[in-house]
Write an enzyme that holds these catalytic residues in place. Structure first.
Site, PDB file in Angstrom:
ATOM      1  N   LYS A 195       0.843  -1.196   0.000  1.00 33.48           N
ATOM      2  CA  LYS A 195       0.000   0.000   0.000  1.00 33.48           C
ATOM      3  C   LYS A 195       0.872   1.237   0.000  1.00 33.48           C
ATOM      4  O   LYS A 195       1.560   1.541   0.980  1.00 33.48           O
ATOM      5  CB  LYS A 195      -0.921   0.052   1.216  1.00 33.48           C
ATOM      6  CG  LYS A 195      -1.933   1.193   1.088  1.00 33.48           C
ATOM      7  CD  LYS A 195      -2.587   1.568   2.391  1.00 33.48           C
ATOM      8  CE  LYS A 195      -1.789   2.581   3.183  1.00 33.48           C
ATOM      9  NZ  LYS A 195      -1.726   3.933   2.584  1.00 33.48           N
ATOM     10  N   GLY A 247       7.008   4.498   8.449  1.00 35.19           N
ATOM     11  CA  GLY A 247       6.125   5.633   8.692  1.00 35.19           C
ATOM     12  C   GLY A 247       6.298   6.150  10.103  1.00 35.19           C
ATOM     13  O   GLY A 247       7.386   6.057  10.668  1.00 35.19           O
ATOM     14  N   THR A 256       6.089   6.718  14.165  1.00 41.61           N
ATOM     15  CA  THR A 256       6.228   5.869  15.340  1.00 41.61           C
ATOM     16  C   THR A 256       4.856   5.529  15.921  1.00 41.61           C
ATOM     17  O   THR A 256       4.620   4.406  16.371  1.00 41.61           O
ATOM     18  CB  THR A 256       7.130   6.559  16.373  1.00 41.61           C
ATOM     19  OG1 THR A 256       8.470   6.551  15.857  1.00 41.61           O
ATOM     20  CG2 THR A 256       7.112   5.846  17.714  1.00 41.61           C
ATOM     21  N   GLU A 277      10.157   0.681  10.394  1.00 45.28           N
ATOM     22  CA  GLU A 277      11.164   1.730  10.208  1.00 45.28           C
ATOM     23  C   GLU A 277      10.427   3.044  10.447  1.00 45.28           C
ATOM     24  O   GLU A 277       9.614   3.454   9.638  1.00 45.28           O
ATOM     25  CB  GLU A 277      11.753   1.618   8.804  1.00 45.28           C
ATOM     26  CG  GLU A 277      13.112   2.263   8.694  1.00 45.28           C
ATOM     27  CD  GLU A 277      13.013   3.714   8.355  1.00 45.28           C
ATOM     28  OE1 GLU A 277      12.942   4.528   9.298  1.00 45.28           O
ATOM     29  OE2 GLU A 277      12.975   4.038   7.165  1.00 45.28           O
ATOM     30  N   CYS A 307      13.074  10.506   7.636  1.00 42.59           N
ATOM     31  CA  CYS A 307      13.030  10.005   9.006  1.00 42.59           C
ATOM     32  C   CYS A 307      14.389  10.091   9.680  1.00 42.59           C
ATOM     33  O   CYS A 307      14.485  10.259  10.878  1.00 42.59           O
ATOM     34  CB  CYS A 307      12.509   8.576   9.020  1.00 42.59           C
ATOM     35  SG  CYS A 307      13.294   7.546   7.789  1.00 42.59           S
ATOM     36  N   GLU A 327       9.562  15.065  16.041  1.00 41.47           N
ATOM     37  CA  GLU A 327       9.956  15.021  14.645  1.00 41.47           C
ATOM     38  C   GLU A 327       9.111  16.040  13.876  1.00 41.47           C
ATOM     39  O   GLU A 327       7.897  15.924  13.815  1.00 41.47           O
ATOM     40  CB  GLU A 327       9.710  13.599  14.113  1.00 41.47           C
ATOM     41  CG  GLU A 327      10.309  13.362  12.769  1.00 41.47           C
ATOM     42  CD  GLU A 327      10.153  11.907  12.318  1.00 41.47           C
ATOM     43  OE1 GLU A 327       9.148  11.275  12.691  1.00 41.47           O
ATOM     44  OE2 GLU A 327      11.025  11.434  11.584  1.00 41.47           O
TER      45      GLU A 327
END
Lengths: 289, 327, 478
Positions: free
Chosen positions: C181, C233, C235, C255, C289, C386
């Protein structure tokens, strides 16, 4: 008149010391025929808390030791265990039942397993690490590092060989451990902690709590300063295992899932007990003049 | 004993007089400059090389590049006839197009300065290589005589070579003093001086750390320009070497207020390459350096490619070598 | 006169974007059963195409197709599987320009990055893992390595095609089949990849692509017949996935986010360090990221570093992603732009000082200038959360120990940077930093042979390299 023997108080092992449970509770430990043997400390959530603090404090220095030194210390544990074989045989036989020969076999295998893992200390990185030939002027290599503080729910049945088989891979790779022993068969674990205390293992590297995995597991699994958890001790309780795995997700602990039933500890463990609790770190540096 | 430049140093430079007071202090200073990571520097240069310069920007850049060319011939077989032809080309690079600018200078050996001067007069500068070019292996007396001779012959600019042997042996103060002395030899009777370009021969210095040190050494010694190469050693000018030198002149001006020029020389053959250099000048040193007074190309065949591309821009079709003079 | 670069736009004519796209199931494009959504060009806000939103039923069909295909694909010899992957790698190279332009249009990233970084590494990734397909027994991951089965893969919008390659190439090499996806804002290159699978004659069902938003992803990762979940994507979503798979046998790699420290010592190669700082945070608009979003600079050189950094930032060119001279493109979505703005406002409110170079931003589309915050403390939200945008927080340190302490003082642990000319210090820092990737005197470098992944809440498992195979083989641990 026969001499009245001096009985040992079975205590927890936290940060290199042997405290009673912070809660003051203890529980009756019986042999496999149901006869009273001793009172063991019943670890509480606060003992879990203290053990995690001790394990975290020990992590930096322990993980910074040379692999050779960690290997030496694991071998030293085996030496000291070997010295205490009769005591362990008795404890295992008392806990697990069966013949003296069977108990001896378990102790022998536990000592041998420590020796096996001791040898891995300075080899695992060579086997699972890499030099990576990247498409550019860079030195690039990947090597394993310990994950951090690992919660270990030790097996319920195999009180010594199982315990050693889940603790040794965690510490040989540089992690520190908070171990919840078998609930019903905790005494070999306590004796093992006495071995650790006299084997050059720095305090806090292994912390052993006697108590109930179902009660302590949730605190360990949800603890935000624990990096990974081995759920072996709740093998056969899938609902509990699932709830612990869910709790472990709160800080993305590395989870070694509980098997459906306790494995045959006599088998070759392979690398996965170690690789489950290492991180692979990749380092880049330019190559130039 | 401290060595002083012939003219009063700029106020910003006086702070550095301690630096050049002794071999030890000069070494400490040069080795205290930030290091240059080769891979990073080359990646930065390559990145700037991917800038895509089109239409009006390209036309502007081509003309600027022509104005920055030091049209060069430095051969044993150079004759008065050869250099006069080159001088004529320097004045009018594209005889068919009067809007085409002249180059910055003609660069020759010292004995041929007069021949060039006779053609270009004051319209184009004459640069002479000196100091036992290209090796720099001669006594100081010979090097200085070589320089004075070219200046007396009418050279507007002197392109000296440093003693790479002394530099690589770590005799930085010796190299410094040679540059200072050469700079003094550039002074004309009327007190003005021929502009001094200091050639490092970066292909022999090998490392970017050395290039950065040589840059500061030469700038502190009074160079007007720092120049990559003689053209006689490979590699000659490269984008990353020029990047390191542009960073040096940028940092030097920031530290002292004194602006120094940069000249990559040798190996720059295409207009596309020249534009990459201009992009680098623009983005690293800044547009103050986008001027023939502060940036030059030491080249010979580059000029014709610049002219061909210029013609392509104006006519819309590709040209060919037969339409440009081979001088 | 200054040197004003005229626009140098890459031609859009090479891509042919259809008005609407269905799902790629069992080797064919089919209409979805659910609703649809639009994907827009973030640089212009123009609608690019109507995309099918895969329903639970569509996801089920995709998983079934993958399951059917698994039988043949897993039994095919590695040698033959390898050739399919090599084919795909070659077609990616052949259609590289088209993929790069499409990626830049749908994502907003500068064409020079999609052209010079994303697409070449995508092709390299397929080449790398193609070569593994018939060598798995030599990977040191067990004597008889076996694939897991059907892999459900959910990827983000920051490197749409690259993340697809990181997921699909190792999965296929190991003999798994996949349902992937793509992110809802960047589905187009994944759909073009489906076309490439057709051109390569990849057996139907080996790769299935279901487009959609969070609901589709949830249906995929929680599908009972999925054996492996791979997610890149946030966390937050990573944790939700970890909870969703609890109690199952699904193997998971995650990840996730990061808040990398980029540590500059006073003896750093200064000009390269400045480039590394700039590339570390402004590459891909900071939608990375592993971005070096916390600059830790030694106090003794902080002023100099800041002055140089500001000067360098002033030369960054923000604008049209298809202009070959653009350094910083468009923010991927309005939603992301809002989040960046919000965190920057919080940064100012918390007392940090905000600076950005003067730059003209286009009037339509989603844009944010390269921004830095000074006077940032560890306690500030911009130093902890982030931002996932072109926003750098600058902190200072005095000693190596303080640098390590500050760098590690975060729940994340994906990457870190170290800049110093002293070799022994590099190795010390590299060993002390709790991060999966340490870039020393460089930053944001990626290679198929180089394992990538995080410590702590940045996730688990590695992608790339020999270690990347372990995520797709039974029983194997890296």
């Amino acid at each position: 008149m026969a001499r009245i023997d001096v009985r040992k108080t079975y205590k927890l092992y936290i940060g290199g010391a042997f405290p009673r449970s912070e809660s003051g509770y203890s529980y009756e430990v019986t042999d496999n025929k149901g006869k009273f043997v001793a009172n063991a400390s019943l670890a509480s959530r606060k003992d879990v808390r203290d053990a995690v603090v001790a394990a975290r404090k020990a992590f930096g220095p322990w993980s910074s030791r040379t692999a050779y030194n960690r290997g030496q210390i694991l071998y030293r544990i085996a030496e000291v265990m070997e010295d205490r074989r009769p005591q362990f045989e008795e404890a295992v036989r008392q806990s697990e039942g069966g013949s003296a020969a069977l108990a001896r076999g378990q102790v022998d295998a536990a000592v041998d397993r420590l020796v096996w893992y001791a040898g891995w200390a300075d080899k695992l990185a060579q086997v699972i690490g890499n030099a990576n030939p990247v498409a550019g002027p860079f030195f690039n290599h990947t090597a394993p590092e310990p994950t951090g503080v690992v919660g270990v729910l030790a097996p319920q049945e195999s009180s010594l060989l199982g315990l050693v088989s889940v603790v040794a891979p965690v510490i040989v790779t540089g992690n520190t451990a908070v171990v919840v022993s078998s609930y019903a068969r905790p005494l070999p674990a306590v004796t093992f902690s006495e071995v650790l205390a006299t084997s050059d293992v720095p305090g806090g590297v292994v912390n052993i709590l006697t108590g109930d995995a179902a009660a302590l597991g949730p605190w360990l699994a949800a603890h935000m300063d624990v990096n990974a958890i081995d759920l072996c001790g709740v093998a056969g309780s899938p609902e509990l295992a699932t709830s612990l795995e869910v709790a472990a997700a709160d800080n993305l602990k590395r989870v070694r899932r509980a098997p459906a039933a306790e494995p045959d500890w006599a088998l070759d463990p392979g690398l996965s007990p170690m690789t489950a609790f290492v991180e692979q770190k990749t380092v880049w540096h330019p190559i130039g003049i | 004993m401290p060595t002083t430049a012939p003219t009063d140093p700029a106020p910003g430079l006086t702070a550095y007089s301690e630096v050049t007071a002794s071999e030890a202090s000069l070494r400490r200073f040069l080795h205290g400059l930030p290091g240059v990571d080769q891979v990073g520097a080359e990646a930065r240069a390559a990145g700037l090389g991917t800038r895509s310069i089109k239409t009006t920007a390209k036309a502007w850049a081509l003309d600027l590049a022509i104005r920055m060319v030091d049209l060069t011939t430095l051969e044993g077989q150079d004759t008065p006839g050869k250099v006069r032809a080159l001088a004529s080309k320097a004045l009018r690079p594209d005889p068919a197009d009067p809007s085409c600018p002249s180059v910055a200078a003609v660069c020759v050996y010292g004995d041929l300065v007069g021949e060039v001067k006779a053609i270009v007069g004051d319209q184009v500068n004459v640069a002479a290589v000196a100091t036992a070019f290209p090796s720099g292996r001669a006594s100081m007396a010979v090097k200085l005589a070589d320089t004075r001779d070219a200046v007396a012959g009418g050279a507007d600019e002197i392109d000296m070579v440093i003693d790479r042997g002394a530099f690589l042996a770590g005799h930085y103060l010796q190299v410094f003093e040679e540059i200072v002395a050469t700079r003094e030899a550039c002074v004309r009777p009327d007190g003005s001086h021929a502009h001094l370009k200091v050639i490092f021969e970066t292909g022999e210095l090998q490392t970017y750390d050395n290039v950065r040190r040589a840059s500061w050494l030469a700038m502190l010694a009074g160079a007007d320009f720092i120049k990559t190469s003689t053209g006689k050693v490979q590699p000659a000018a490269t984008l990353p070497v020029t990047l390191v030198m542009l960073e040096a002149v940028r940092d030097f001006r920031e530290a002292t207020g004194v602006q120094i020029g940069v000249k990559p020389a040798g190996g720059i053959r295409t207009a596309k390459d020249a534009i990459k250099y201009l992009v680098m000048v623009n983005e690293v040193a800044g547009d103050d350096w986008l001027d023939p007074d502060w940036f030059r190309f030491g080249a010979s065949t580059l000029l014709n490619d610049l002219l061909m591309q210029r013609t392509k821009m104006t006519t819309g079709r590709y040209s060919g070598p037969d339409y440009f003079t081979l001088d | 006169m200054g040197f004003e670069y005229a626009p140098a736009p890459e031609s859009r004519s090479i891509v042919d974007i259809k008005a609407s796209y269905g799902l790629f199931l069992d080797g064919e494009f089919v209409d979805g059963r659910g609703s649809s959504f639009k994907t827009v060009n973030p640089a212009t806000e123009e609608t690019l195409a109507e995309i099918a939103e895969a329903s639970d039923a569509d996801v089920d069909l995709a998983v079934r197709a993958a399951r059917r295909a698994f039988r043949g694909w897993s039994r095919m010899s590695g040698k033959e599987r390898a050739k399919y992957l090599f084919r795909i790698a070659r077609i990616i190279q052949e259609r590289g320009r088209e993929l790069a332009v499409l990626e830049s249009i749908d994502n907003g990233k500068p064409i020079k990055e999609s052209r010079d970084v994303d697409v070449p590494i995508v092709a390299a990734h397929f080449f790398y893992y193609a070569g593994w397909a018939d060598k798995l027994e030599h990977a040191g991951l067990g004597a008889n390595p076996q694939p897991l089965g059907v892999a459900g893969q959910v990827i983000p919008w920051n490197f749409p095609l690259l993340m697809l390659a990181w997921k699909v190439a190792p999965a296929l090499a190991c003999g798994n089949t996949v349902v992937l996806k793509p992110a809802e804002t960047t589905p187009l290159t994944a759909l073009l990849f489906a076309e490439i699978c057709q051109q390569a004659d990849l057996p139907p069902g080996v790769v299935n692509i279901v487009t959609g938003a969070g609901g589709t992803g949830q249906a995929l990762v929680s599908h009972p017949d999925v054996d492996k979940v791979a997610f890149t994507g946030s966390t937050e979503v990573g944790k939700a996935i970890a909870r969703a798979v609890a109690g199952t046998d699904k193997k998971v790699t995650l990840e996730l986010g990061g808040k990398a420290a980029n540590i500059v010592f006073d003896d750093a190669p200064m000009d390269q360090a400045i480039e590394g700082i700039v590339g570390g945070i402004f590459f891909n608009q900071g939608h990375v990221c592993c971005a070096g979003s916390r600059l830790l600079v030694q106090e003794s050189v902080a002023d100099e570093v800041l002055a140089r950094l500001k000067r360098r930032m002033s030369t960054l060119r923000v604008g049209d992603p298809l202009d070959k001279n653009t350094d910083i493109g468009a923010i991927n979505s309005r939603e992301q732009l809002e989040r960046i703005r919000e965190l920057c406002e919080i940064g100012e409110a918390e007392g940090a000082e905000r600076w950005a170079p003067a730059c003209d931003l286009p009037s339509s589309g989603f844009w944010f200038p390269p921004t830095l915050f000074t006077g940032v403390a560890q306690a500030h939200r911009i130093a902890r959360e982030e931002v996932f945008g072109p926003v750098l927080s600058v902190l200072t340190f005095r000693t190596p120990a303080e640098a390590v302490e500050k760098a590690n003082n975060t729940p994340y642990g994906l990457s870190a940077g170290v800049w110093t000319e002293k070799g022994s210090r590099i190795l010390h820092m590299a060993s002390q930093l709790r991060a999966g990737v340490v870039w020393a005197n460089t930053f944001n470098k990626f290679d198929p042979a180089s394992p990538f992944g995080g410590y702590k809440e940045s996730g688990y498992g590695r992608e790339g390299g020999r270690q990347g195979l372990a995520a797709y083989l039974k029983g194997a641990e890296a």
